[in-house]
Design a protein around this motif. Structure first.
Motif, PDB file in Angstrom:
ATOM      1  N   GLN A   1      42.192  53.442  42.886  1.00  0.00           N
ATOM      2  CA  GLN A   1      40.747  53.370  42.738  1.00  0.00           C
ATOM      3  C   GLN A   1      40.280  51.922  42.593  1.00  0.00           C
ATOM      4  OE1 GLN A   1      38.730  55.746  43.274  1.00  0.00           O
ATOM      5  NE2 GLN A   1      36.813  54.735  42.702  1.00  0.00           N
ATOM      6  N   ARG A   2      41.068  51.106  41.917  1.00  0.00           N
ATOM      7  CA  ARG A   2      40.719  49.683  41.811  1.00  0.00           C
ATOM      8  C   ARG A   2      40.739  49.027  43.187  1.00  0.00           C
ATOM      9  NH1 ARG A   2      37.380  47.677  40.280  1.00  0.00           N
ATOM     10  NH2 ARG A   2      37.727  48.622  38.217  1.00  0.00           N
ATOM     11  N   LEU A   3      41.703  49.395  44.034  1.00  0.00           N
ATOM     12  CA  LEU A   3      41.771  48.829  45.384  1.00  0.00           C
ATOM     13  C   LEU A   3      40.543  49.235  46.201  1.00  0.00           C
ATOM     14  CD1 LEU A   3      45.520  49.368  46.400  1.00  0.00           C
ATOM     15  CD2 LEU A   3      44.487  47.483  45.124  1.00  0.00           C
ATOM     16  N   ARG A   4      40.069  50.453  45.992  1.00  0.00           N
ATOM     17  CA  ARG A   4      38.885  50.906  46.730  1.00  0.00           C
ATOM     18  C   ARG A   4      37.623  50.188  46.261  1.00  0.00           C
ATOM     19  NH1 ARG A   4      41.003  55.963  45.100  1.00  0.00           N
ATOM     20  NH2 ARG A   4      42.272  56.944  46.699  1.00  0.00           N
ATOM     21  N   GLU A   5      37.489  50.001  44.947  1.00  0.00           N
ATOM     22  CA  GLU A   5      36.232  49.497  44.394  1.00  0.00           C
ATOM     23  C   GLU A   5      36.044  47.999  44.600  1.00  0.00           C
ATOM     24  OE1 GLU A   5      35.520  50.645  40.358  1.00  0.00           O
ATOM     25  OE2 GLU A   5      35.563  52.795  40.785  1.00  0.00           O
ATOM     26  N   THR A   6      37.082  47.211  44.388  1.00  0.00           N
ATOM     27  CA  THR A   6      36.919  45.743  44.471  1.00  0.00           C
ATOM     28  C   THR A   6      38.103  45.101  45.193  1.00  0.00           C
ATOM     29  OG1 THR A   6      37.926  45.499  42.269  1.00  0.00           O
ATOM     30  CG2 THR A   6      35.515  45.603  42.353  1.00  0.00           C
ATOM     31  N   PRO A   7      38.310  45.441  46.452  1.00  0.00           N
ATOM     32  CA  PRO A   7      39.518  44.947  47.139  1.00  0.00           C
ATOM     33  C   PRO A   7      39.603  43.436  47.248  1.00  0.00           C
ATOM     34  CG  PRO A   7      37.967  45.924  48.692  1.00  0.00           C
ATOM     35  CD  PRO A   7      37.478  46.274  47.335  1.00  0.00           C
ATOM     36  N   GLU A   8      38.472  42.748  47.362  1.00  0.00           N
ATOM     37  CA  GLU A   8      38.510  41.302  47.574  1.00  0.00           C
ATOM     38  C   GLU A   8      38.277  40.504  46.290  1.00  0.00           C
ATOM     39  OE1 GLU A   8      39.596  40.260  50.534  1.00  0.00           O
ATOM     40  OE2 GLU A   8      39.770  42.441  50.777  1.00  0.00           O
TER      41      GLU A   8
ATOM     42  N   ASN B   1      54.614  24.639  41.288  1.00  0.00           N
ATOM     43  CA  ASN B   1      53.858  23.541  41.897  1.00  0.00           C
ATOM     44  C   ASN B   1      52.357  23.631  41.637  1.00  0.00           C
ATOM     45  OD1 ASN B   1      56.155  22.343  43.257  1.00  0.00           O
ATOM     46  ND2 ASN B   1      56.116  24.132  44.609  1.00  0.00           N
ATOM     47  N   GLY B   2      51.878  24.841  41.465  1.00  0.00           N
ATOM     48  CA  GLY B   2      50.448  25.031  41.235  1.00  0.00           C
ATOM     49  C   GLY B   2      50.143  26.495  40.982  1.00  0.00           C
ATOM     50  N   TRP B   3      48.867  26.781  40.714  1.00  0.00           N
ATOM     51  CA  TRP B   3      48.435  28.143  40.430  1.00  0.00           C
ATOM     52  C   TRP B   3      48.090  28.867  41.727  1.00  0.00           C
ATOM     53  CZ3 TRP B   3      48.859  30.160  35.632  1.00  0.00           C
ATOM     54  CH2 TRP B   3      48.996  29.264  34.567  1.00  0.00           C
ATOM     55  N   ASN B   4      48.611  30.071  41.871  1.00  0.00           N
ATOM     56  CA  ASN B   4      48.326  30.909  43.041  1.00  0.00           C
ATOM     57  C   ASN B   4      47.490  32.115  42.627  1.00  0.00           C
ATOM     58  OD1 ASN B   4      49.840  29.353  44.848  1.00  0.00           O
ATOM     59  ND2 ASN B   4      51.739  30.331  44.163  1.00  0.00           N
ATOM     60  N   ASP B   5      46.514  32.474  43.451  1.00  0.00           N
ATOM     61  CA  ASP B   5      45.639  33.615  43.184  1.00  0.00           C
ATOM     62  C   ASP B   5      45.962  34.777  44.111  1.00  0.00           C
ATOM     63  OD1 ASP B   5      42.662  31.635  42.467  1.00  0.00           O
ATOM     64  OD2 ASP B   5      44.268  32.312  41.165  1.00  0.00           O
ATOM     65  N   TRP B   6      45.848  35.989  43.566  1.00  0.00           N
ATOM     66  CA  TRP B   6      46.048  37.218  44.322  1.00  0.00           C
ATOM     67  C   TRP B   6      44.775  38.055  44.219  1.00  0.00           C
ATOM     68  CZ3 TRP B   6      51.254  39.167  45.691  1.00  0.00           C
ATOM     69  CH2 TRP B   6      52.270  38.257  45.386  1.00  0.00           C
ATOM     70  N   ARG B   7      44.312  38.592  45.343  1.00  0.00           N
ATOM     71  CA  ARG B   7      43.222  39.557  45.337  1.00  0.00           C
ATOM     72  C   ARG B   7      43.812  40.963  45.166  1.00  0.00           C
ATOM     73  NH1 ARG B   7      40.993  38.339  51.104  1.00  0.00           N
ATOM     74  NH2 ARG B   7      43.256  38.510  51.358  1.00  0.00           N
ATOM     75  N   TRP B   8      42.965  41.928  44.832  1.00  0.00           N
ATOM     76  CA  TRP B   8      43.469  43.285  44.703  1.00  0.00           C
ATOM     77  C   TRP B   8      44.038  43.796  46.022  1.00  0.00           C
ATOM     78  CZ3 TRP B   8      44.575  44.984  40.149  1.00  0.00           C
ATOM     79  CH2 TRP B   8      43.845  44.543  39.047  1.00  0.00           C
ATOM     80  N   SER B   9      43.415  43.431  47.137  1.00  0.00           N
ATOM     81  CA  SER B   9      43.940  43.876  48.434  1.00  0.00           C
ATOM     82  C   SER B   9      45.319  43.283  48.700  1.00  0.00           C
ATOM     83  CB  SER B   9      42.973  43.503  49.560  1.00  0.00           C
ATOM     84  OG  SER B   9      42.732  42.105  49.573  1.00  0.00           O
ATOM     85  N   ASP B  10      45.550  42.049  48.267  1.00  0.00           N
ATOM     86  CA  ASP B  10      46.885  41.437  48.410  1.00  0.00           C
ATOM     87  C   ASP B  10      47.924  42.241  47.620  1.00  0.00           C
ATOM     88  OD1 ASP B  10      45.733  39.288  49.824  1.00  0.00           O
ATOM     89  OD2 ASP B  10      45.347  38.186  47.964  1.00  0.00           O
ATOM     90  N   ILE B  11      47.543  42.613  46.400  1.00  0.00           N
ATOM     91  CA  ILE B  11      48.457  43.373  45.552  1.00  0.00           C
ATOM     92  C   ILE B  11      48.756  44.731  46.185  1.00  0.00           C
ATOM     93  CG2 ILE B  11      48.699  44.500  43.293  1.00  0.00           C
ATOM     94  CD1 ILE B  11      48.967  41.500  43.132  1.00  0.00           C
ATOM     95  N   GLY B  12      47.718  45.391  46.715  1.00  0.00           N
ATOM     96  CA  GLY B  12      47.916  46.698  47.329  1.00  0.00           C
ATOM     97  C   GLY B  12      48.890  46.644  48.494  1.00  0.00           C
ATOM     98  N   ARG B  13      48.710  45.663  49.393  1.00  0.00           N
ATOM     99  CA  ARG B  13      49.608  45.547  50.544  1.00  0.00           C
ATOM    100  C   ARG B  13      51.044  45.265  50.104  1.00  0.00           C
ATOM    101  NH1 ARG B  13      44.976  43.142  52.845  1.00  0.00           N
ATOM    102  NH2 ARG B  13      45.570  41.081  52.081  1.00  0.00           N
ATOM    103  N   THR B  14      51.203  44.437  49.081  1.00  0.00           N
ATOM    104  CA  THR B  14      52.546  44.069  48.640  1.00  0.00           C
ATOM    105  C   THR B  14      53.222  45.220  47.910  1.00  0.00           C
ATOM    106  OG1 THR B  14      51.702  41.818  48.383  1.00  0.00           O
ATOM    107  CG2 THR B  14      53.885  42.265  47.496  1.00  0.00           C
ATOM    108  N   VAL B  15      52.465  45.996  47.160  1.00  0.00           N
ATOM    109  CA  VAL B  15      53.028  47.197  46.526  1.00  0.00           C
ATOM    110  C   VAL B  15      53.556  48.159  47.590  1.00  0.00           C
ATOM    111  CG1 VAL B  15      52.398  49.304  45.251  1.00  0.00           C
ATOM    112  CG2 VAL B  15      51.744  47.060  44.358  1.00  0.00           C
ATOM    113  N   ALA B  16      52.826  48.331  48.690  1.00  0.00           N
ATOM    114  CA  ALA B  16      53.295  49.198  49.775  1.00  0.00           C
ATOM    115  C   ALA B  16      54.638  48.715  50.307  1.00  0.00           C
ATOM    116  CB  ALA B  16      52.257  49.234  50.895  1.00  0.00           C
TER     117      ALA B  16
END
Length: 594
Positions: free
Chosen positions: A16-23, A33-48
């Motif tokens: 439901q979180r992926l549906r509501e605010t994917p970006e 080396n530095g801070w990296n950011d992940w969007r919810w859609s990135d997390i969803g694809r990687t979980v798959a």
């Protein structure tokens, strides 16, 4: 507020979180080396993609899979991939002893284990019996054929959807269609119902081997929803995560609740860099334990000489601030506060990033002197209470109803009461299924009417819960007087001279103290301890003291992973010192005989 179907499970929360605010921003992590950011859609694809890796192992729903990592994005990826496939996650505490980890792995019958590197497996290999696959984030460093790197274990990007062999016999395309998301890049939804097992969390008992707490999807999800209704978080919030995700406090209140809220989570680099990370990442929400504020307070005390203008200004600010918080400010307080806020309070707030709107503290009692100092200086500290066995939150203060001397009111849907002995009992949807393979221990914990016995003594007044001690942690002196050692220890620790303390005296005429301290004069330490006990009954005084130099840690077996003192172990380790201190003279003759 997120809307979920009545029979939702933890994978529904994530989907439901992926549906509501994917970006929207989901996670931030430092890679060296530095801070990296992940969007919810990135997390969803990687979980798959991680789910495809699991499926290659021939696992079936209900199989146990374990992980032993520091807090990081990969912890989330592993857990969400497992939950979506109906697997049962078994988290291990990163700094636990190898023999204890091995015992938990064998007890749970874990099939697959995720580690940070192969060196950890070298310490476990000869003790672990059931693990068939070990995945390492870093180098495997092992000739063991069951050990692979994460890079080798995961299917190539784009290959994941085609390599799946679904756990339940349903084709991947059909399963993804059920999730309501786009096929090919989105994780599968578990068919688990509320009462199905989601995780086994091994409690860090102060005696004996840990017990595996069985928590269902419904246990955890109900607690997330009730917690968020009591203390809401929002998509605009930023959590900073540093408490171990292997503990349910961080897992429910930090990780799952942030998914519910759609908030971003930043993973701290380390405890040693925590102060820098808080200041630079500027969180709005912190999930913490009292120990963090004890350390801050000790450093503040060390930086201010007794009687100095700086110390007097600090003490004035906390006194005035505390009266303001309690609604007892005088006209003089109201006139003086803007200056004190500028000179003292704002400096502390800026050190903590300058954006904090909520600090939830749990896991142990928050000492009254810490409340007066930090709440007095304007920090929005909320104390809560719970147990691993209740997923974990039972009660919490609210932002508009905060009594720091209590742990607040019961969460929605949870019943709390005290029995005739004063023990706090709890009943509700968050109460565990039981202990893994331990029906007798389960029956001892949860009675026939469904009441879980917390082991804590409490009083309930006006709906608020006041924890007064432990049922078993009561010292009975030879004259019959009873002492709650944790209360005395919390008071003694207000003096920064003491790093760690444990009160002893069961069956003896007077109390003694085992103390970790840099000060070498035992008589001075005894006097300082009793200065903090001046408001206790006269028999609660330290008469004998054993000073020890080595700190008590998880690694040396004297603390549980949740930083609780292992009383029996300390008494065994320092048996000679304890006997010697009691054989010596009475170090303290307190003036106040009570």
């Amino acid at each position: 507020m997120m809307e979920l179907p009545g029979e939702a499970n933890l994978s529904d929360l994530f989907l439901q979180r992926l549906r509501e605010t994917p970006e929207a921003p989901a996670y931030r992590q430092f890679d060296g080396n530095g801070w990296n950011d992940w969007r919810w859609s990135d997390i969803g694809r990687t979980v798959a993609r991680w789910q495809a890796g699991f499926e290659k192992e021939g696992l079936k729903a209900g199989d146990r899979v374990a992980l032993c990592l520091h807090n990081r994005v990969e912890w989330v990826l592993f857990d969400q991939a497992a939950l979506g496939l109906g697997l049962v996650t078994v988290p291990l505490y990163f700094d636990d002893r190898p023999d204890n980890m091995a015992w938990c792995l064998n007890d749970a019958g874990v099939r697959l284990l995720l580690l940070e590197d192969g060196k950890m497996w070298d310490a476990l290999r000869d003790q672990v019996k059931t693990v068939a696959r070990v995945v390492c984030l870093g180098a495997a460093n092992s000739g063991d054929e069951k050990v692979v790197t994460l890079e080798a274990w995961l299917p190539a990007v784009g290959e994941a959807e085609f390599s799946r062999t679904p756990l339940t016999g349903v084709r991947a395309a059909e399963r993804v269609q059920r999730s309501g998301l786009h096929p090919g890049t989105q994780p599968a939804r578990s068919a688990a119902i509320a009462n199905d097992l989601a995780t086994i969390v091994y409690t860090s008992g102060t005696t004996g081997r840990p017990k595996g707490v069985m928590l269902s999807h419904g246990n955890i999800l109900s607690n997330v929803i009730a917690s968020m209704r009591a203390l809401p978080a929002y998509t605009t919030d930023r959590f900073l995560s540093f408490l171990p995700l292997s503990h349910m406090f961080e897992r429910t209140c930090g990780y799952y609740s942030a998914i519910w809220a759609g908030a971003q989570t930043v993973y701290a680099r380390s405890i040693s860099q925590l102060a820098d990370d808080i200041r630079e990442q500027r969180p709005t929400v912190l999930i913490s334990v009292p120990r963090i504020f004890e350390r801050i307070y000790s450093r503040m005390q060390e930086a201010m000489a007794p009687g100095s203008p700086k110390r007097r200004l600090f003490e004035k600010a906390t006194e005035v601030g505390w009266r303001r918080f309690r609604g007892e400010a005088t006209l003089g307080d109201r006139l003086l506060w803007p200056l004190l806020k500028l000179l003292v309070a704002k400096k502390l707030y800026r050190r903590l990033g300058g954006r904090l709107r909520m600090i939830v503290v749990g896991g142990a009692a928050f000492a009254p002197h810490l409340s007066r100092v930090f709440i007095g200086l304007g920090l929005p500290i909320i104390q809560g209470y719970g147990l691993t066995e209740t997923a974990p939150v039972l009660a919490a203060n609210r932002m508009n109803d905060n009594d720091p001397t209590s742990v607040g009111r019961a969460l929605e849907g949870i019943e709390l009461r005290c029995d005739d002995k004063g023990e706090l009992l709890a009943r509700g949807p968050c109460v565990m299924l039981g202990y893994w393979n331990k029906p007798e221990a389960t029956a001892a914990m949860i009675d026939q009417d469904g009441w879980l016995h917390t082991g804590d003594l409490a009083a309930i007044r006006g709906g608020n819960v006041y924890i007064t001690g432990r049922v078993k942690d009561i010292i009975v002196l030879s004259n019959g007087e009873k002492v709650a050692p944790t209360d005395a220890e919390s008071a003694i620790l207000r003096d920064a001279a003491f790093e760690q303390v444990m009160v002893v005296g069961e069956g003896r005429p007077k109390l003694g103290l085992v103390a970790v301290s840099k000060i070498t004069d035992a008589k001075e330490l005894c006097a300082r301890a009793n200065a903090q006990l001046r408001d206790f009954p006269g028999y609660v005084r330290i008469h004998h003291l054993a000073r020890v130099t080595d700190p008590w840690t998880v690694e040396n077996g004297l603390l549980t992973p949740t930083q609780k003192v292992k009383r029996n172990e300390i008494e065994k380790r320092y048996a000679r010192e304890i006997e010697a201190m009691y054989a010596g003279p009475d170090l303290c003759q307190p003036k106040n005989k009570g």
